[in-house]
Design a protein around this motif. Sequence first.
Motif, PDB file in Angstrom:
ATOM      1  N   LEU A  89       0.832  -1.201   0.000  1.00  0.00           N
ATOM      2  CA  LEU A  89       0.000   0.000   0.000  1.00  0.00           C
ATOM      3  C   LEU A  89       0.867   1.253   0.000  1.00  0.00           C
ATOM      4  CD1 LEU A  89      -2.990  -0.806   2.387  1.00  0.00           C
ATOM      5  CD2 LEU A  89      -3.053  -0.303  -0.053  1.00  0.00           C
ATOM      6  N   GLY A  90       1.976   1.190   0.736  1.00  0.00           N
ATOM      7  CA  GLY A  90       2.885   2.338   0.773  1.00  0.00           C
ATOM      8  C   GLY A  90       3.464   2.630  -0.593  1.00  0.00           C
ATOM      9  N   ILE A  91       3.932   1.565  -1.272  1.00  0.00           N
ATOM     10  CA  ILE A  91       4.524   1.738  -2.614  1.00  0.00           C
ATOM     11  C   ILE A  91       3.482   2.264  -3.598  1.00  0.00           C
ATOM     12  CG2 ILE A  91       5.576   0.507  -4.555  1.00  0.00           C
ATOM     13  CD1 ILE A  91       6.759  -1.427  -2.446  1.00  0.00           C
ATOM     14  N   LEU A  92       2.279   1.654  -3.537  1.00  0.00           N
ATOM     15  CA  LEU A  92       1.211   2.076  -4.457  1.00  0.00           C
ATOM     16  C   LEU A  92       0.790   3.516  -4.161  1.00  0.00           C
ATOM     17  CD1 LEU A  92      -1.035  -1.108  -4.714  1.00  0.00           C
ATOM     18  CD2 LEU A  92       0.451  -0.145  -6.452  1.00  0.00           C
ATOM     19  N   GLY A 121      -0.438   5.713 -13.569  1.00  0.00           N
ATOM     20  CA  GLY A 121       0.929   5.296 -13.260  1.00  0.00           C
ATOM     21  C   GLY A 121       0.943   4.228 -12.188  1.00  0.00           C
ATOM     22  N   MET A 122       0.041   4.379 -11.212  1.00  0.00           N
ATOM     23  CA  MET A 122      -0.033   3.396 -10.136  1.00  0.00           C
ATOM     24  C   MET A 122      -0.488   2.039 -10.671  1.00  0.00           C
ATOM     25  SD  MET A 122      -2.456   3.465  -6.791  1.00  0.00           S
ATOM     26  CE  MET A 122      -3.933   3.073  -7.689  1.00  0.00           C
ATOM     27  N   LEU A 163       2.605  -4.483  -8.921  1.00  0.00           N
ATOM     28  CA  LEU A 163       2.160  -4.675  -7.537  1.00  0.00           C
ATOM     29  C   LEU A 163       0.662  -4.443  -7.403  1.00  0.00           C
ATOM     30  CD1 LEU A 163       4.746  -3.074  -5.111  1.00  0.00           C
ATOM     31  CD2 LEU A 163       4.009  -5.438  -5.238  1.00  0.00           C
ATOM     32  N   TRP A 164       0.143  -3.573  -8.251  1.00  0.00           N
ATOM     33  CA  TRP A 164      -1.295  -3.278  -8.227  1.00  0.00           C
ATOM     34  C   TRP A 164      -2.096  -4.551  -8.511  1.00  0.00           C
ATOM     35  CZ3 TRP A 164      -5.018  -0.200  -6.759  1.00  0.00           C
ATOM     36  CH2 TRP A 164      -6.252  -0.236  -7.401  1.00  0.00           C
ATOM     37  N   MET A 170      -4.616  -6.436  -6.046  1.00  0.00           N
ATOM     38  CA  MET A 170      -6.024  -6.670  -6.375  1.00  0.00           C
ATOM     39  C   MET A 170      -6.372  -8.150  -6.259  1.00  0.00           C
ATOM     40  SD  MET A 170      -7.271  -3.878  -6.609  1.00  0.00           S
ATOM     41  CE  MET A 170      -8.955  -4.231  -6.987  1.00  0.00           C
ATOM     42  N   ILE A 171      -5.479  -9.027  -6.766  1.00  0.00           N
ATOM     43  CA  ILE A 171      -5.765 -10.469  -6.706  1.00  0.00           C
ATOM     44  C   ILE A 171      -5.888 -10.913  -5.248  1.00  0.00           C
ATOM     45  CG2 ILE A 171      -4.808 -12.765  -7.154  1.00  0.00           C
ATOM     46  CD1 ILE A 171      -3.692 -11.635  -9.765  1.00  0.00           C
ATOM     47  N   THR A 172      -4.950 -10.438  -4.399  1.00  0.00           N
ATOM     48  CA  THR A 172      -5.020 -10.835  -2.983  1.00  0.00           C
ATOM     49  C   THR A 172      -6.302 -10.316  -2.345  1.00  0.00           C
ATOM     50  OG1 THR A 172      -2.941  -9.637  -3.049  1.00  0.00           O
ATOM     51  CG2 THR A 172      -3.143 -11.335  -1.417  1.00  0.00           C
ATOM     52  N   THR A 173      -6.680  -9.079  -2.685  1.00  0.00           N
ATOM     53  CA  THR A 173      -7.893  -8.517  -2.096  1.00  0.00           C
ATOM     54  C   THR A 173      -9.114  -9.343  -2.494  1.00  0.00           C
ATOM     55  OG1 THR A 173      -6.858  -6.378  -2.407  1.00  0.00           O
ATOM     56  CG2 THR A 173      -9.153  -6.361  -1.771  1.00  0.00           C
ATOM     57  N   VAL A 174      -9.195  -9.699  -3.791  1.00  0.00           N
ATOM     58  CA  VAL A 174     -10.353 -10.473  -4.266  1.00  0.00           C
ATOM     59  C   VAL A 174     -10.381 -11.845  -3.591  1.00  0.00           C
ATOM     60  CG1 VAL A 174     -11.326 -11.617  -6.275  1.00  0.00           C
ATOM     61  CG2 VAL A 174     -10.554  -9.265  -6.456  1.00  0.00           C
TER      62      VAL A 174
END
Lengths: 143, 69
Positions: free
Chosen positions: A29-32, A43-44, A49-50, A54-58
Amino acid sequence: MKKIRDERLILKNLQNTRIAYLIQTVGILGILGYDLVTKGLDGMRENPLWLAFMITTVISAYLSMSISADHENNKKSPKKSLSISLFVLVIISTIVGFFVTFTEGFTIIDGVIMGGILFICGLVPLIYIYYLRTKRQDENFVE
Amino acid sequence: MENKVRIARIQVNLTQQQLAEKIGVTRQTISLIEKGKYNPTLKLCLDICYTVNKRLDEIFWVEKERDEK
């Protein structure tokens, strides 16, 4: 290395993994967030990492569904809940499709595609939670 | 959780290490169970009971506290 069979250590290991996961998520989250500030939203999203985030969140959302299905009180029948959610989903997809159709530069096909995508994306978790609820009901009946 | 694992273990002349090896856990786990700092699963409780030749209630039963609501 010997496989750990001690239940206390297995549990401890899981708790440690959770801490590591938390720290990792904070790092991502810090990097994003840094990318968001310096490069903007597009750009993000170019950062791989985005995608990982997202995959981990889903996945975590789907996994927590099985917990909430057990946690909620089961007075309503799964079929009724499914039909209500389906009704709401159809309305939302129709409205979005409708607005897309009437937006400048978009045709009626875009509207149908957009509504269809939204419908399918919403349908998958609905069916999954329906499956979880019926499964849980079956388990409750075996007594 | 209070329990009588230590007493039962001494009755059958086992050290913490020997009991742990028989059950297949670490000595630290046995120590924490005896101190009441770790709640073992039912499976581990049963394994302990089989090893020290006692019944589950003889080792792990605690009376319900009266002042509990």
